[in-house]
Design a protein around this motif. Structure first.
Motif, PDB file in Angstrom:
ATOM      1  N   ASN A  42       0.873  -1.151   0.000  1.00  0.00           N
ATOM      2  CA  ASN A  42       0.000   0.000   0.000  1.00  0.00           C
ATOM      3  C   ASN A  42       0.923   1.217   0.000  1.00  0.00           C
ATOM      4  O   ASN A  42       1.748   1.378   0.908  1.00  0.00           O
ATOM      5  N   LEU A  43       0.834   2.030  -1.034  1.00  0.00           N
ATOM      6  CA  LEU A  43       1.656   3.225  -1.175  1.00  0.00           C
ATOM      7  C   LEU A  43       0.782   4.429  -0.862  1.00  0.00           C
ATOM      8  O   LEU A  43      -0.248   4.639  -1.506  1.00  0.00           O
ATOM      9  N   THR A  44       1.181   5.218   0.132  1.00  0.00           N
ATOM     10  CA  THR A  44       0.408   6.395   0.517  1.00  0.00           C
ATOM     11  C   THR A  44       1.264   7.641   0.344  1.00  0.00           C
ATOM     12  O   THR A  44       2.323   7.764   0.953  1.00  0.00           O
ATOM     13  N   GLY A  58      10.540  -2.634  -9.442  1.00  0.00           N
ATOM     14  CA  GLY A  58      11.602  -3.458  -8.882  1.00  0.00           C
ATOM     15  C   GLY A  58      12.939  -2.751  -8.991  1.00  0.00           C
ATOM     16  O   GLY A  58      13.231  -2.088  -9.995  1.00  0.00           O
ATOM     17  N   ALA A  59      13.737  -2.862  -7.962  1.00  0.00           N
ATOM     18  CA  ALA A  59      14.986  -2.100  -7.877  1.00  0.00           C
ATOM     19  C   ALA A  59      15.938  -2.349  -9.038  1.00  0.00           C
ATOM     20  O   ALA A  59      16.725  -1.497  -9.390  1.00  0.00           O
ATOM     21  N   GLY A  60      15.870  -3.499  -9.672  1.00  0.00           N
ATOM     22  CA  GLY A  60      16.766  -3.779 -10.782  1.00  0.00           C
ATOM     23  C   GLY A  60      16.126  -3.579 -12.138  1.00  0.00           C
ATOM     24  O   GLY A  60      16.749  -3.783 -13.169  1.00  0.00           O
ATOM     25  N   ASP A  61      14.859  -3.166 -12.153  1.00  0.00           N
ATOM     26  CA  ASP A  61      14.097  -3.046 -13.391  1.00  0.00           C
ATOM     27  C   ASP A  61      14.120  -1.617 -13.933  1.00  0.00           C
ATOM     28  O   ASP A  61      14.466  -0.674 -13.236  1.00  0.00           O
ATOM     29  N   THR A  62      13.684  -1.483 -15.170  1.00  0.00           N
ATOM     30  CA  THR A  62      13.489  -0.173 -15.783  1.00  0.00           C
ATOM     31  C   THR A  62      12.183   0.412 -15.253  1.00  0.00           C
ATOM     32  O   THR A  62      11.189  -0.308 -15.145  1.00  0.00           O
ATOM     33  N   PRO A  63      12.151   1.703 -14.929  1.00  0.00           N
ATOM     34  CA  PRO A  63      10.903   2.288 -14.430  1.00  0.00           C
ATOM     35  C   PRO A  63       9.778   2.142 -15.450  1.00  0.00           C
ATOM     36  O   PRO A  63       9.995   2.347 -16.647  1.00  0.00           O
ATOM     37  N   PRO A  64       8.579   1.784 -15.002  1.00  0.00           N
ATOM     38  CA  PRO A  64       7.448   1.672 -15.925  1.00  0.00           C
ATOM     39  C   PRO A  64       6.971   3.054 -16.374  1.00  0.00           C
ATOM     40  O   PRO A  64       7.312   4.066 -15.762  1.00  0.00           O
ATOM     41  N   THR A  65       6.181   3.076 -17.412  1.00  0.00           N
ATOM     42  CA  THR A  65       5.650   4.344 -17.901  1.00  0.00           C
ATOM     43  C   THR A  65       4.285   4.665 -17.295  1.00  0.00           C
ATOM     44  O   THR A  65       3.699   5.690 -17.618  1.00  0.00           O
ATOM     45  N   SER A  66       3.796   3.809 -16.417  1.00  0.00           N
ATOM     46  CA  SER A  66       2.509   4.049 -15.765  1.00  0.00           C
ATOM     47  C   SER A  66       2.719   4.446 -14.306  1.00  0.00           C
ATOM     48  O   SER A  66       3.783   4.222 -13.742  1.00  0.00           O
ATOM     49  N   SER A  67       1.681   5.021 -13.699  1.00  0.00           N
ATOM     50  CA  SER A  67       1.768   5.438 -12.299  1.00  0.00           C
ATOM     51  C   SER A  67       1.078   4.429 -11.396  1.00  0.00           C
ATOM     52  O   SER A  67       0.227   3.670 -11.834  1.00  0.00           O
ATOM     53  N   ALA A  78      -3.828   6.969  -1.323  1.00  0.00           N
ATOM     54  CA  ALA A  78      -3.196   5.653  -1.260  1.00  0.00           C
ATOM     55  C   ALA A  78      -3.677   4.764  -2.396  1.00  0.00           C
ATOM     56  O   ALA A  78      -4.772   4.955  -2.924  1.00  0.00           O
ATOM     57  N   ASN A  79      -2.843   3.782  -2.724  1.00  0.00           N
ATOM     58  CA  ASN A  79      -3.226   2.764  -3.693  1.00  0.00           C
ATOM     59  C   ASN A  79      -2.394   1.517  -3.409  1.00  0.00           C
ATOM     60  O   ASN A  79      -1.272   1.597  -2.905  1.00  0.00           O
ATOM     61  N   THR A  80      -2.960   0.369  -3.750  1.00  0.00           N
ATOM     62  CA  THR A  80      -2.267  -0.900  -3.585  1.00  0.00           C
ATOM     63  C   THR A  80      -1.633  -1.294  -4.909  1.00  0.00           C
ATOM     64  O   THR A  80      -2.227  -1.104  -5.966  1.00  0.00           O
ATOM     65  N   ALA A  81      -0.410  -1.843  -4.828  1.00  0.00           N
ATOM     66  CA  ALA A  81       0.296  -2.248  -6.044  1.00  0.00           C
ATOM     67  C   ALA A  81       1.060  -3.538  -5.789  1.00  0.00           C
ATOM     68  O   ALA A  81       1.526  -3.799  -4.677  1.00  0.00           O
ATOM     69  N   LEU A  82       1.208  -4.326  -6.835  1.00  0.00           N
ATOM     70  CA  LEU A  82       2.056  -5.517  -6.827  1.00  0.00           C
ATOM     71  C   LEU A  82       3.359  -5.109  -7.499  1.00  0.00           C
ATOM     72  O   LEU A  82       3.361  -4.715  -8.663  1.00  0.00           O
ATOM     73  N   VAL A  83       4.457  -5.181  -6.743  1.00  0.00           N
ATOM     74  CA  VAL A  83       5.730  -4.649  -7.230  1.00  0.00           C
ATOM     75  C   VAL A  83       6.804  -5.730  -7.139  1.00  0.00           C
ATOM     76  O   VAL A  83       6.967  -6.361  -6.088  1.00  0.00           O
ATOM     77  N   PRO A  84       7.567  -5.942  -8.218  1.00  0.00           N
ATOM     78  CA  PRO A  84       8.683  -6.885  -8.150  1.00  0.00           C
ATOM     79  C   PRO A  84       9.741  -6.385  -7.172  1.00  0.00           C
ATOM     80  O   PRO A  84       9.903  -5.178  -6.987  1.00  0.00           O
ATOM     81  N   VAL A  85      10.455  -7.319  -6.568  1.00  0.00           N
ATOM     82  CA  VAL A  85      11.487  -6.988  -5.586  1.00  0.00           C
ATOM     83  C   VAL A  85      12.850  -7.389  -6.135  1.00  0.00           C
ATOM     84  O   VAL A  85      12.988  -8.427  -6.768  1.00  0.00           O
ATOM     85  N   VAL A  92      11.025   3.921  -5.884  1.00  0.00           N
ATOM     86  CA  VAL A  92       9.881   4.803  -6.093  1.00  0.00           C
ATOM     87  C   VAL A  92      10.374   6.149  -6.614  1.00  0.00           C
ATOM     88  O   VAL A  92      11.518   6.546  -6.363  1.00  0.00           O
ATOM     89  N   ARG A  93       9.485   6.818  -7.339  1.00  0.00           N
ATOM     90  CA  ARG A  93       9.784   8.168  -7.832  1.00  0.00           C
ATOM     91  C   ARG A  93       8.463   8.922  -7.925  1.00  0.00           C
ATOM     92  O   ARG A  93       7.463   8.372  -8.396  1.00  0.00           O
ATOM     93  N   ALA A  94       8.465  10.175  -7.493  1.00  0.00           N
ATOM     94  CA  ALA A  94       7.275  11.026  -7.576  1.00  0.00           C
ATOM     95  C   ALA A  94       7.590  12.255  -8.425  1.00  0.00           C
ATOM     96  O   ALA A  94       8.741  12.685  -8.511  1.00  0.00           O
ATOM     97  N   THR A  95       6.558  12.824  -9.018  1.00  0.00           N
ATOM     98  CA  THR A  95       6.745  13.999  -9.859  1.00  0.00           C
ATOM     99  C   THR A  95       6.666  15.309  -9.086  1.00  0.00           C
ATOM    100  O   THR A  95       6.978  16.359  -9.634  1.00  0.00           O
TER     101      THR A  95
END
Length: 108
Positions: A42-44, A58-67, A78-85, A92-95
């Motif tokens: 859960n990301l708030t 995921g820390a070793g992955d390329t950042p996705p183009t979606s939020s 807040a929103n729930t997300a399934l994230v590779p580890v 994480v990155r915010a605008t």
């Protein structure tokens, strides 16, 4: 994915007042098990400086183009997300500058 009996708060930038700066990539530790491949989190976003979005990956992955979370100013969103580890972390990155709270709800 096995759910945890209760969510585990693994990160809260408000505790040490480390605001996530706009465009900053922050590495967040999310697991206690080195074999975890993905987490349900859960990301708030809290007290954002303006409207924007947050992305997690995921820390070793390329950042996705979606939020993962779209936010509008200082309201907590807040929103729930399934994230590779990768190496027990996600990124994480915010605008917009904001505080971030991460709760792990499940892992596999």
């Amino acid at each position: 994915m096995p759910a945890l009996p209760t969510p585990i708060r693994v990160y809260d930038s408000r505790k040490d007042n480390t605001v996530l700066r706009a465009g900053e990539v922050r590495r967040i530790p999310v697991t206690l098990d080195k074999n975890t491949r993905q987490v349900t989190v859960n990301l708030t976003v809290v007290a954002a400086a303006g409207s924007g979005f947050l992305t997690a990956w995921g820390a070793g992955d390329t950042p996705p183009t979606s939020s993962n979370v779209n936010f509008h100013g200082p309201l907590a969103v807040a929103n729930t997300a399934l994230v590779p580890v990768d190496d027990q972390h996600i990124r994480v990155r915010a605008t917009q500058p904001c505080h971030l709270v991460v709760d792990v709800q499940g892992m596999s």
